[in-house]
Scaffold this motif. Structure first.
Motif: not given
Length: 299
Positions: A149-153, A172-179, A181-185
Motif C-alpha cells: 500500500q506504500s507503493m507510489t502510483a 508474487l506475494i503482496l501484503t497490505a492492510p486491505a485491498r 489501499k491498492l489501485l483497482p488495476t
C-alpha cells in the motif's frame, strides 16, 4: 502428495492454499490482507518459504551409511504412510535452511518505509528485471512485496506488466492492510487472502517526527557548501537501513518543496533530487549501506 501448511501464521488461509497447491492451481500473484502488519509479513514469508521448499528432508550420514540404522542399532523412524501430507516448509531441506537464514537466492523480500509513497518505482523495476532470470536453485522464484500500500502510483503501474504476463516460475506475494489501499488495476490481477479483520495501527508520530527532522537537516545540508554539515546530517543514518529507506524519499520531497520556492536554484536542486532517487534504487538493490550513506553526503 497432499500438502500441509503448518505455519501458525497461515492458519486462516491454509485450507484454500492447500486446495490450490494440491490441484496445482496456485495463482501467480496473491495479496495477503487483514490482521496486523506483523501477521501479514509472517504469513507472506511462511508461504514464500513453503513455495521454495524442496519437500525432501535430508537423512544424516549415519542413516545413509548404515541403511536406516543409527550407530546404536536403533531403526529409523517409520516412513510416513502413503498419501500422508507433506509439510511445507519441511525445515530440513537445503532450501529451508537458506530461506530461514534469509539467504535463499530465489526468495526476495522487498518493502517500502512506514510512510505513504515510500515504495518507489525503482524497486519494482529492479524486481521486474530480476524476475526474467531463471531460478538459481528452487523450482520457482518468489517475491514478497511487503506494505504494498506504500507503493507510489507509478510503482503500482510498473508492476502491472509483471502481474499480467509473469514467467511461469514466478510468484508474487503482496501484503497490505486491505485491498482497497491498492489501485483497482492491481486488485483485479491478484488473488486476495484475508487473515481477518485489519487491525488499525496507530502511526508512530515520534518516528515520523524524527524522520522529517533528519530529512530536513539533510536537504538543507545538501544545498549548502559545507562538507562538515553534510557529514553531520548523514550521521544518524549510519547502520540503520530502515531509517535510510524512510529519510531518502522524505529528503527528496523537501528538495521538491525548495524547488517550488527557489526556482533560481533549480539546476542544483534537480541534480540533488535525481541523485537521491538513484540512491533509493540502489538501496532496494541491496547496495552496501555504509557506502550508500557516504554517497549521500557526497551528492
Amino acid at each position: 502428495m497432499p500438502i500441509d501448511l503448518p505455519a501458525p501464521a497461515l492458519a486462516p488461509v491454509a485450507p484454500v492454499l492447500r486446495a490450490m497447491m494440491d490441484a496445482d492451481t496456485l495463482p501467480h500473484a496473491l495479496l495477503v490482507e487483514g490482521s496486523s502488519e506483523a501477521a501479514r509479513r509472517e504469513a507472506a514469508v511462511a508461504l514464500a518459504r513453503a513455495l521454495v521448499c524442496g519437500g525432501e528432508p535430508r537423512r544424516d550420514e549415519d542413516e545413509a551409511m548404515f541403511g536406516g540404522m543409527s550407530l546404536f542399532g536403533e531403526p529409523e523412524d517409520a516412513p510416513k504412510a502413503a498419501g500422508a501430507p507433506q509439510a511445507l516448509p519441511c525445515e530440513a531441506c537445503p532450501h529451508c535452511h537458506k530461506s530461514a537464514g534469509g539467504i535463499h537466492p530465489d526468495l526476495r523480500v522487498t518493502e517500502g518505509g512506514a510512510g505513504a509513497r515510500s515504495f518507489h518505482i525503482d524497486a519494482i523495476r529492479s524486481l521486474r528485471q530480476d524476475a526474467f532470470v531463471l531460478p538459481n536453485e528452487a523450482s520457482c522464484k518468489v517475491y514478497v512485496l511487503h506494505n504494498a500500500q506504500s507503493m507510489t502510483a507509478e510503482a503500482q503501474n510498473a508492476l502491472l506488466k509483471l502481474l499480467e504476463e509473469p514467467p511461469d516460475y514466478v510468484c508474487l506475494i503482496l501484503t497490505a492492510p486491505a485491498r482497497k489501499k491498492l489501485l483497482p488495476t492491481v486488485i483485479s490481477r491478484v488473488f486476495a487472502l484475508s487473515l481477518g479483520e485489519a487491525k488499525e495501527e496507530a502511526p508512530d508520530e515520534e518516528r515520523e517526527e524524527k524522520v522529517q527532522g533528519i530529512a530536513r537537516n539533510l536537504a538543507n545540508a545538501l544545498v549548502g557548501d559545507k562538507p562538515y554539515a553534510r557529514l553531520e546530517a548523514t550521521a544518524p543514518l549510519e547502520g540503520d537501513k530502515d531509517l535510510v529507506r524512510e529519510v531518502l524519499p522524505a529528503a527528496r520531497r523537501q528538495l521538491h518543496s525548495m524547488l517550488v520556492k527557489e526556482p533560481a536554484r533549480a539546476q542544483r536542486l534537480l541534480v540533488l533530487i535525481e541523485g537521491i532517487r538513484g540512491l533509493e534504487g540502489a538501496l532496494e538493490r541491496n547496495a552496501n549501506l555504509n557506502l550508500l550513506v557516504t554517497m549521500v553526503a557526497g551528492l
